[in-house]
Design a protein around this motif. Structure first.
Motif, PDB file in Angstrom:
ATOM      1  N   UNK A  69      18.273  99.818 119.562  1.00 60.82           N
ATOM      2  CA  UNK A  69      17.732  99.062 118.439  1.00 60.82           C
ATOM      3  C   UNK A  69      17.479  97.602 118.779  1.00 60.82           C
ATOM      4  N   UNK A  70      18.339  97.001 119.627  1.00 58.98           N
ATOM      5  CA  UNK A  70      18.169  95.589 119.969  1.00 58.98           C
ATOM      6  C   UNK A  70      16.882  95.347 120.762  1.00 58.98           C
ATOM      7  N   UNK A  71      16.438  96.338 121.501  1.00 56.00           N
ATOM      8  CA  UNK A  71      15.176  96.234 122.225  1.00 56.00           C
ATOM      9  C   UNK A  71      14.023  96.033 121.240  1.00 56.00           C
ATOM     10  N   UNK A  72      13.978  96.864 120.211  1.00 53.97           N
ATOM     11  CA  UNK A  72      12.897  96.763 119.226  1.00 53.97           C
ATOM     12  C   UNK A  72      13.047  95.505 118.366  1.00 53.97           C
ATOM     13  N   UNK A  73      14.296  95.122 118.060  1.00 49.76           N
ATOM     14  CA  UNK A  73      14.501  93.898 117.293  1.00 49.76           C
ATOM     15  C   UNK A  73      14.026  92.677 118.076  1.00 49.76           C
ATOM     16  N   UNK A  74      14.303  92.667 119.380  1.00 52.48           N
ATOM     17  CA  UNK A  74      13.846  91.553 120.229  1.00 52.48           C
ATOM     18  C   UNK A  74      12.324  91.514 120.290  1.00 52.48           C
ATOM     19  N   UNK A  75      11.706  92.674 120.483  1.00 50.87           N
ATOM     20  CA  UNK A  75      10.245  92.733 120.498  1.00 50.87           C
ATOM     21  C   UNK A  75       9.670  92.227 119.175  1.00 50.87           C
ATOM     22  N   UNK A  76      10.306  92.628 118.074  1.00 50.18           N
ATOM     23  CA  UNK A  76       9.815  92.212 116.758  1.00 50.18           C
ATOM     24  C   UNK A  76       9.821  90.694 116.614  1.00 50.18           C
ATOM     25  N   UNK A  77      10.893  90.057 117.059  1.00 48.28           N
ATOM     26  CA  UNK A  77      10.985  88.600 116.939  1.00 48.28           C
ATOM     27  C   UNK A  77       9.953  87.910 117.841  1.00 48.28           C
ATOM     28  N   UNK A  78       9.753  88.438 119.033  1.00 44.95           N
ATOM     29  CA  UNK A  78       8.770  87.845 119.942  1.00 44.95           C
ATOM     30  C   UNK A  78       7.354  88.022 119.409  1.00 44.95           C
ATOM     31  N   UNK A  79       7.047  89.210 118.909  1.00 49.94           N
ATOM     32  CA  UNK A  79       5.728  89.460 118.332  1.00 49.94           C
ATOM     33  C   UNK A  79       5.508  88.584 117.098  1.00 49.94           C
TER      34      UNK A  79
END
Length: 396
Positions: free
Chosen positions: A349-359
């Motif tokens: 989940x942290x992978x997608x959360x990190x991507x979300x913040x960067x995007x």
């Protein structure tokens, strides 16, 4: 109240019975029977010493089972019953006096598979349920239950002694990993928004014992420093609404300054030894974060260097993900996103959360919303889910 007593005392009872009777099944079943007996006996009033009550009752249950089992050596059982507090092995040079810590070393025997060692000690020493362990391992309850059963059968079949190894250092990596997992399950549990303070405190207690037992081993100091610096931020981690508060939004005046001072001192001592290990480097990373008066004061260059060193020792995708978060502050979100997208962490989940913040920072709202949704679907902790849901909602 009663539930808290059971949660706190059950692991201690199991550890004590395992040391005394040398059988994990007897220890676990007797402790469980004592808990069931307490549910009835304590309906009207709890005894003055509930822990002692459970220990006495569990001991009687274990002795009753020994008497019933004709396959056991009668003289051995009788000796145990007549000498209730007898040490079952001579004291080693590094004598481990704490029953729970002794049990960790016992369960981390090299004859057991690494994943079995962790699952077994999390169950018996930390008192985690099979479901909680399954969440920690991102596995199914059935698989974890089988793993624990096979580990106990292996101990019995191979006649692995309940004794402290002469060289504690040989099992130290697994012991440190167990203590760290116990702390993590308490600090951000998978099935409840509330912090499991009892588990975090127990992990820190065990880390202190390990450091006292092996003061010349820098990784024990590193683990204690890491847990202290992480736990120092406990009060700021979740807000009144039960939502996770990220590091950049935490009220730093609510951090525990005593734990921070202790952690910083331990990190400095590790630097002087100059034998870096994964726990020491993680502690140093936390020391950098807790040294900044405000989030904007964080020394990102120092963090990037530390993550480089950590990745050299532990080249895992999760370490690379955390390093990418630092790179976003140094080189921008676009460079960071390129590094993140190449990581094999689709189920994390942290992978997608990190991507979300960067995007989000790049203005790619539609993609950010999809990444938040993936993170929410995979997140285990309700406090994280609330945070991610709010962040997604802010996109409009």
């Amino acid at each position: 109240m009663i539930e808290d007593v059971f949660r706190d005392e059950w692991p201690r009872v199991v550890a004590s019975l395992a040391r005394r009777f040398g059988d994990l099944d007897i220890a676990e079943e007797a402790a469980g029977e004592a808990v069931l007996a307490a549910v009835t006996a304590w309906r009207e009033r709890m005894p003055p010493n509930p822990g002692g009550w459970l220990m006495t009752t569990a001991t009687r249950k274990a002795i009753d089972r020994l008497r019933r089992e004709s396959r056991r050596d009668a003289k051995h059982a009788e000796a145990l019953m007549l000498q209730p507090d007898r040490e079952l092995e001579p004291k080693a040079a590094h004598a481990v006096e704490d029953d729970q810590l002794r049990l960790i070393f016992t369960c981390c025997h090299p004859a057991l598979a690494p994943e079995a060692r962790l699952a077994l000690t999390l169950r018996l020493v930390a008192g985690l349920s099979v479901g909680e362990i399954a969440s920690a391992f991102l596995s199914s309850e059935a698989a974890i239950g089988q793993r624990i059963t096979r580990a106990k059968a292996k101990i019995k079949a191979a006649r692995i002694p309940f004794a402290v190894p002469e060289r504690l250092e040989e099992r130290l990596p697994d012991v440190l990993a167990v203590v760290y997992l116990v702390f993590n399950e308490g600090y951000l549990p998978g099935s409840d928004a509330e912090l499991r303070i009892d588990l975090s405190d127990e992990a820190i207690r065990l880390a202190r014992l390990l450091h006292a037992l092996l003061p010349a081993e820098p990784e024990t100091a590193g683990l204690l420093a890491l847990l202290s610096l992480t736990d120092a931020r406990r009060a700021a981690r979740v807000d009144e609404a039960g939502e996770l508060v990220t590091l950049d939004q935490q009220v730093r005046t609510s951090w525990n300054t005593e734990l921070i001072a202790e952690g910083h001192a331990l990190v400095r001592a590790c630097v002087e030894v100059n034998r870096p290990g994964p726990y020491q480097l993680q502690a140093a990373i936390n020391a950098v974060h807790t040294s900044a008066r405000e989030f904007r004061d964080t020394d990102w260059a120092a963090l990037a260097t530390l993550y480089d060193q950590l990745y050299a020792l532990a080249p895992t995708p999760v370490v690379a993900l955390n390093r990418a978060v630092v790179i976003a502050e140094l080189d921008g979100p676009e460079v960071s996103l390129a590094a993140v997208d190449g990581l094999p962490l689709a189920g994390y989940h942290a992978f997608h959360a990190t991507r979300a913040e960067l995007l989000r920072r790049l203005g790619r709202s539609r993609e950010a919303r999809a990444a938040y949704t993936h993170a929410i679907e995979l997140a285990r902790n309700p406090a994280e889910v609330r945070h991610l849901t709010r962040r997604r909602g802010e996109l409009g």
